[in-house]
Design a protein around this motif. Structure first.
Motif, PDB file in Angstrom:
ATOM      1  N   PHE A  67      72.770  44.527  83.891  1.00 42.22           N
ATOM      2  CA  PHE A  67      74.186  44.564  83.535  1.00 42.22           C
ATOM      3  C   PHE A  67      75.026  43.734  84.494  1.00 42.22           C
ATOM      4  CE2 PHE A  67      73.680  49.080  81.587  1.00 42.22           C
ATOM      5  CZ  PHE A  67      73.022  48.531  80.507  1.00 42.22           C
ATOM      6  N   PHE A  68      74.519  43.544  85.706  1.00 48.50           N
ATOM      7  CA  PHE A  68      75.316  42.889  86.748  1.00 48.50           C
ATOM      8  C   PHE A  68      74.521  41.783  87.425  1.00 48.50           C
ATOM      9  CE2 PHE A  68      76.377  47.444  86.564  1.00 48.50           C
ATOM     10  CZ  PHE A  68      77.692  47.356  86.125  1.00 48.50           C
ATOM     11  N   PRO A 111      74.435  39.639  81.182  1.00 51.80           N
ATOM     12  CA  PRO A 111      74.751  38.900  79.963  1.00 51.80           C
ATOM     13  C   PRO A 111      75.718  37.742  80.176  1.00 51.80           C
ATOM     14  CG  PRO A 111      74.675  41.236  79.489  1.00 51.80           C
ATOM     15  CD  PRO A 111      74.564  41.105  80.978  1.00 51.80           C
ATOM     16  N   ALA A 112      76.720  37.936  81.017  1.00 51.04           N
ATOM     17  CA  ALA A 112      77.679  36.858  81.265  1.00 51.04           C
ATOM     18  C   ALA A 112      77.004  35.674  81.934  1.00 51.04           C
ATOM     19  CB  ALA A 112      78.841  37.356  82.120  1.00 51.04           C
ATOM     20  N   GLU A 113      76.094  35.938  82.873  1.00 47.53           N
ATOM     21  CA  GLU A 113      75.437  34.874  83.625  1.00 47.53           C
ATOM     22  C   GLU A 113      74.318  34.193  82.838  1.00 47.53           C
ATOM     23  OE1 GLU A 113      75.810  33.463  86.626  1.00 47.53           O
ATOM     24  OE2 GLU A 113      77.622  34.574  87.118  1.00 47.53           O
ATOM     25  N   VAL A 114      73.634  34.946  81.978  1.00 44.29           N
ATOM     26  CA  VAL A 114      72.469  34.401  81.282  1.00 44.29           C
ATOM     27  C   VAL A 114      72.774  34.087  79.815  1.00 44.29           C
ATOM     28  CG1 VAL A 114      70.063  34.816  80.600  1.00 44.29           C
ATOM     29  CG2 VAL A 114      70.904  35.610  82.830  1.00 44.29           C
ATOM     30  N   ASP A 115      73.133  35.115  79.034  1.00 45.64           N
ATOM     31  CA  ASP A 115      73.318  34.940  77.594  1.00 45.64           C
ATOM     32  C   ASP A 115      74.490  34.020  77.257  1.00 45.64           C
ATOM     33  OD1 ASP A 115      71.435  37.171  76.281  1.00 45.64           O
ATOM     34  OD2 ASP A 115      72.347  37.997  78.085  1.00 45.64           O
ATOM     35  N   ARG A 116      75.503  33.998  78.095  1.00 41.88           N
ATOM     36  CA  ARG A 116      76.644  33.102  77.856  1.00 41.88           C
ATOM     37  C   ARG A 116      76.567  31.873  78.754  1.00 41.88           C
ATOM     38  NH1 ARG A 116      82.217  35.391  79.615  1.00 41.88           N
ATOM     39  NH2 ARG A 116      81.336  34.755  81.649  1.00 41.88           N
ATOM     40  N   ASP A 117      76.844  32.033  80.043  1.00 41.53           N
ATOM     41  CA  ASP A 117      76.980  30.870  80.933  1.00 41.53           C
ATOM     42  C   ASP A 117      75.671  30.107  81.088  1.00 41.53           C
ATOM     43  OD1 ASP A 117      79.554  31.764  81.194  1.00 41.53           O
ATOM     44  OD2 ASP A 117      79.323  32.502  83.253  1.00 41.53           O
ATOM     45  N   GLY A 118      74.558  30.818  81.173  1.00 42.32           N
ATOM     46  CA  GLY A 118      73.273  30.147  81.335  1.00 42.32           C
ATOM     47  C   GLY A 118      72.915  29.299  80.132  1.00 42.32           C
ATOM     48  N   ALA A 151      77.419  45.650  78.742  1.00 46.48           N
ATOM     49  CA  ALA A 151      78.027  44.478  79.391  1.00 46.48           C
ATOM     50  C   ALA A 151      78.429  43.402  78.397  1.00 46.48           C
ATOM     51  CB  ALA A 151      77.093  43.906  80.449  1.00 46.48           C
ATOM     52  N   GLY A 152      78.772  43.827  77.168  1.00 48.27           N
ATOM     53  CA  GLY A 152      79.248  42.873  76.175  1.00 48.27           C
ATOM     54  C   GLY A 152      78.212  41.848  75.763  1.00 48.27           C
ATOM     55  N   VAL A 153      76.945  42.243  75.710  1.00 45.37           N
ATOM     56  CA  VAL A 153      75.868  41.282  75.494  1.00 45.37           C
ATOM     57  C   VAL A 153      76.023  40.507  74.191  1.00 45.37           C
ATOM     58  CG1 VAL A 153      74.344  43.046  74.487  1.00 45.37           C
ATOM     59  CG2 VAL A 153      73.372  40.950  75.490  1.00 45.37           C
ATOM     60  N   LEU A 154      76.463  41.167  73.122  1.00 50.15           N
ATOM     61  CA  LEU A 154      76.601  40.452  71.854  1.00 50.15           C
ATOM     62  C   LEU A 154      77.722  39.421  71.918  1.00 50.15           C
ATOM     63  CD1 LEU A 154      76.072  43.324  69.251  1.00 50.15           C
ATOM     64  CD2 LEU A 154      74.424  41.614  70.033  1.00 50.15           C
ATOM     65  N   SER A 155      78.816  39.790  72.530  1.00 46.07           N
ATOM     66  CA  SER A 155      79.920  38.835  72.677  1.00 46.07           C
ATOM     67  C   SER A 155      79.522  37.644  73.528  1.00 46.07           C
ATOM     68  CB  SER A 155      81.140  39.537  73.295  1.00 46.07           C
ATOM     69  OG  SER A 155      81.641  40.532  72.422  1.00 46.07           O
ATOM     70  N   MET A 156      78.703  37.876  74.544  1.00 43.42           N
ATOM     71  CA  MET A 156      78.227  36.779  75.382  1.00 43.42           C
ATOM     72  C   MET A 156      77.330  35.839  74.570  1.00 43.42           C
ATOM     73  SD  MET A 156      79.711  37.496  78.257  1.00 43.42           S
ATOM     74  CE  MET A 156      81.007  38.307  77.316  1.00 43.42           C
TER      75      MET A 156
END
Length: 232
Positions: free
Chosen positions: A84-85, A90-97, A132-137
């Motif tokens: 989660f962090f 998710p923000a670091e991998v699913d979106r930004d990565g 952690a908002g994984v789908l949105s990411m």
């Protein structure tokens, strides 16, 4: 016709040591396609037994990612967060990565980008977004890929599977849909991998986003027919 001759470029697989990523590697090898895996450590790549090229890179590191892409013609990303962090969130991998990987791939001249996403990515109120908002990411990364890889001769294929299970490929009839209308269902990782691999040469797969779940057990000669009739 021997499908091995239908794609001769080298493919970078990101998230290759995950369960879905391993299936992507296996299906690429099934068709005789050269594979390079992007891994965080060479130790992790030992599961492939020396049968692939190895690029050690952290998806958070732009220069490492750029180096991993050199000489590759396509990318299939099975990246997924595991925390989660922190750097595995998710923000670091699913979106930004994934966004960083897509930008680097475009800059390197990669022509096709395949992505494992998820059903319900547009549903901010879906229960999975509590994590952690994984789908949105994932959806943010999708949007970026569609923008970057739908122009200048590039293409993308985004597969949104249901809950992932293990099992051999081509053993189930599939249900494909578009518009993010599916809320549940499951999909074999191997079939997700197969759909992304055949997108390398199937022109009907270009610039497509779709959902897929498995239905009844029914041996499939090929999954290429599931690209027939998909809209942009």
């Amino acid at each position: 016709m021997d499908r091995k001759i239908l794609y001769t470029g080298k493919v970078l697989v990101a998230g290759a040591t995950g369960k879905t990523g391993q299936w992507v590697v296996r299906r690429l090898q099934h068709y005789g396609i050269p594979v390079r895996v992007m891994v965080r450590s060479a130790e992790k790549a030992k599961i492939f037994g020396g049968s692939v090229e190895i690029a050690v890179a952290h998806v958070q590191n732009e220069s490492e990612v750029a180096d991993a892409l050199k000489g590759c013609d396509a990318v299939i990303s099975a990246l997924g967060s595991s925390s989660f962090f922190g750097e595995a969130s998710p923000a670091e991998v699913d979106r930004d990565g994934v966004i960083r990987l897509a930008d680097a791939a475009a800059a390197a001249g990669v022509k096709h980008f395949g992505l494992v996403s998820s059903i319900a990515v547009t549903k901010w109120f879906h229960p999975l977004n509590l994590f952690a908002g994984v789908l949105s990411m994932k959806h943010a990364a999708e949007e970026h890929i569609r923008e970057v890889f739908s122009k200048n001769g590039r293409s993308y294929t985004i597969v949104r599977p249901g809950g992932l299970k293990d099992g051999e490929p081509l053993m189930h009839r599939l249900h494909v849909d578009q518009g993010d209308r599916l809320w549940n269902g499951w999909t074999n990782r191997s079939d997700v991998a197969e759909l992304l691999v055949i997108s390398l040469w199937n022109r009907k797969a270009g610039n497509k986003t779709f959902e897929v779940i498995s239905e009844a057990e029914e041996a499939q000669e090929s999954l290429e027919r599931y690209y027939d009739g998909l809209s942009q």
